[in-house]
Design a protein around this motif. Sequence first.
Motif, mmCIF file in Angstrom:
data_model
loop_
_atom_site.group_PDB
_atom_site.id
_atom_site.type_symbol
_atom_site.label_atom_id
_atom_site.label_comp_id
_atom_site.label_asym_id
_atom_site.label_seq_id
_atom_site.Cartn_x
_atom_site.Cartn_y
_atom_site.Cartn_z
ATOM 1 N N SER A 64 0.826 -1.207 0.000
ATOM 2 C CA SER A 64 0.000 0.000 0.000
ATOM 3 C C SER A 64 0.861 1.258 0.000
ATOM 4 C CB SER A 64 -0.913 0.020 1.229
ATOM 5 O OG SER A 64 -1.746 -1.109 1.252
ATOM 6 N N HIS A 76 -3.167 -0.026 -3.749
ATOM 7 C CA HIS A 76 -2.765 -1.343 -3.250
ATOM 8 C C HIS A 76 -2.206 -2.130 -4.435
ATOM 9 C CE1 HIS A 76 -4.766 -0.747 0.647
ATOM 10 N NE2 HIS A 76 -5.688 -0.118 -0.056
ATOM 11 N N TYR A 138 -17.291 6.641 -2.866
ATOM 12 C CA TYR A 138 -16.384 5.552 -2.465
ATOM 13 C C TYR A 138 -16.587 4.325 -3.355
ATOM 14 C CZ TYR A 138 -16.264 8.483 1.707
ATOM 15 O OH TYR A 138 -16.159 9.552 2.571
ATOM 16 N N ASP A 141 -14.437 1.014 -3.031
ATOM 17 C CA ASP A 141 -14.643 0.446 -1.692
ATOM 18 C C ASP A 141 -16.053 -0.112 -1.500
ATOM 19 O OD1 ASP A 141 -12.082 1.059 -1.002
ATOM 20 O OD2 ASP A 141 -12.582 2.827 0.199
ATOM 21 N N SER A 142 -16.990 0.259 -2.351
ATOM 22 C CA SER A 142 -18.393 -0.125 -2.161
ATOM 23 C C SER A 142 -18.814 -1.340 -2.973
ATOM 24 C CB SER A 142 -19.307 1.055 -2.528
ATOM 25 O OG SER A 142 -19.019 2.196 -1.753
ATOM 26 N N TYR A 172 -8.830 -8.578 -0.437
ATOM 27 C CA TYR A 172 -8.992 -7.164 -0.112
ATOM 28 C C TYR A 172 -10.448 -6.892 0.195
ATOM 29 C CZ TYR A 172 -9.067 -2.088 -0.438
ATOM 30 O OH TYR A 172 -9.238 -0.757 -0.156
ATOM 31 N N GLN A 173 -10.716 -6.368 1.393
ATOM 32 C CA GLN A 173 -12.079 -6.028 1.787
ATOM 33 C C GLN A 173 -12.040 -4.776 2.651
ATOM 34 O OE1 GLN A 173 -14.685 -9.474 2.927
ATOM 35 N NE2 GLN A 173 -12.767 -10.634 2.883
ATOM 36 N N THR A 174 -12.837 -3.789 2.289
ATOM 37 C CA THR A 174 -12.960 -2.600 3.131
ATOM 38 C C THR A 174 -13.912 -2.883 4.283
ATOM 39 O OG1 THR A 174 -14.635 -1.805 1.571
ATOM 40 C CG2 THR A 174 -12.399 -0.942 1.343
ATOM 41 N N THR A 175 -15.002 -3.568 3.989
ATOM 42 C CA THR A 175 -15.874 -4.176 4.984
ATOM 43 C C THR A 175 -16.157 -5.585 4.465
ATOM 44 O OG1 THR A 175 -17.868 -3.324 3.881
ATOM 45 C CG2 THR A 175 -16.930 -1.985 5.645
ATOM 46 N N GLY A 179 -15.453 -4.226 -1.601
ATOM 47 C CA GLY A 179 -14.256 -3.456 -1.908
ATOM 48 C C GLY A 179 -13.325 -4.105 -2.907
#
Length: 336
Positions: A64, A76, A138, A141-142, A172-175, A179
């Motif tokens: 990152s 990333h 976003y 990320d969404s 890779y996960q924002t939530t 993401g």
Amino acid sequence: MKRRRIDLNDVATYANLAAAAQKAARGKHRRRQVRSFFNRFDDNINRLGRDILNGNVPAGNLKSFRIFDPKERIIHAACFKDRVLHHALMNLAGPVLDRALVASSFACRPGKGIHSAAAYVQSKLRKHPWYVKIDIQYYFDSIDHDLLLRLLAKRLKGRDFMTIVAKILSFYQTTTGQGLPIGALTSQHFANYYLDGLDRYILEQLKASAHVRYMDDIVFWCPSKAKAQKMLAAATDYARDKRRVRVKPSSVQINQSKHGIRFCGFRILPGTIRLGQRRKKRYGALRRKWENLYRHGLIDAGKLQSGYDAVHAITLHADSQNWRKMHLQRMESLDA
């Protein structure tokens, strides 16, 4: 709808992986990871092929770092082995997803790009009286992983191929379950395809006069302000309900085409295309960088000229000559 089967045997061929490695290394041959891979090219290609067939990819190592262009973004970057894998996958899947897109989608597509998008926007400003401009809050990320996999499965098939795609998403996960990493080749293709349904809804259901999209920046044209407001509400609902993303409130614009629009770093008017503030700032910063290197004796005049050529490329396809002259005069007065 006919789906394209992608077999891992095809992904793992020496020819496909070698072509993928060359693409992944473009402009990066001096980097340590790249040099190491190419020093034992055949061994690494053959090992990657075996790992693909055995399901031992991807590695999932992401590095990152932050960029400011113009706003802060976190990039990333995958390790080089995974970048080769991504190119190998998209060598086969990319053309299928590209053919699925509407003609007025311009990001990450052969023969299109930012400059073509700007010219296309200008042509529509000349023809249609009102426009709506939106982008997604976003966006990367969404993006919902499960929904993305279902959308991909409408165009692609092959259990082992889809398993690798799911593994790439999982790293890779924002939530939870959401993401995509900015900076990955797969992310560019998947994110571009993710909004194709919204494009088609705007064109085919809402009957927009015209439409353009560059990743998550969207403009569509309407015959009146009242029609624009109705279409905006419907498109916003579709994005939320069918793609699980939200239109950024501050991005929404409804305006007459004669007043122009800011899009992809340009100020686009029916009669001219000018540089936007983002491109102006980037031009100034890069020019100062090259001139400072020259002043301190770190590069010669030839390298400075090459740097100027790269800086000038930022202004191409815009009516920027007068602005560049004024910028040069300001810089000279500061140095005096």
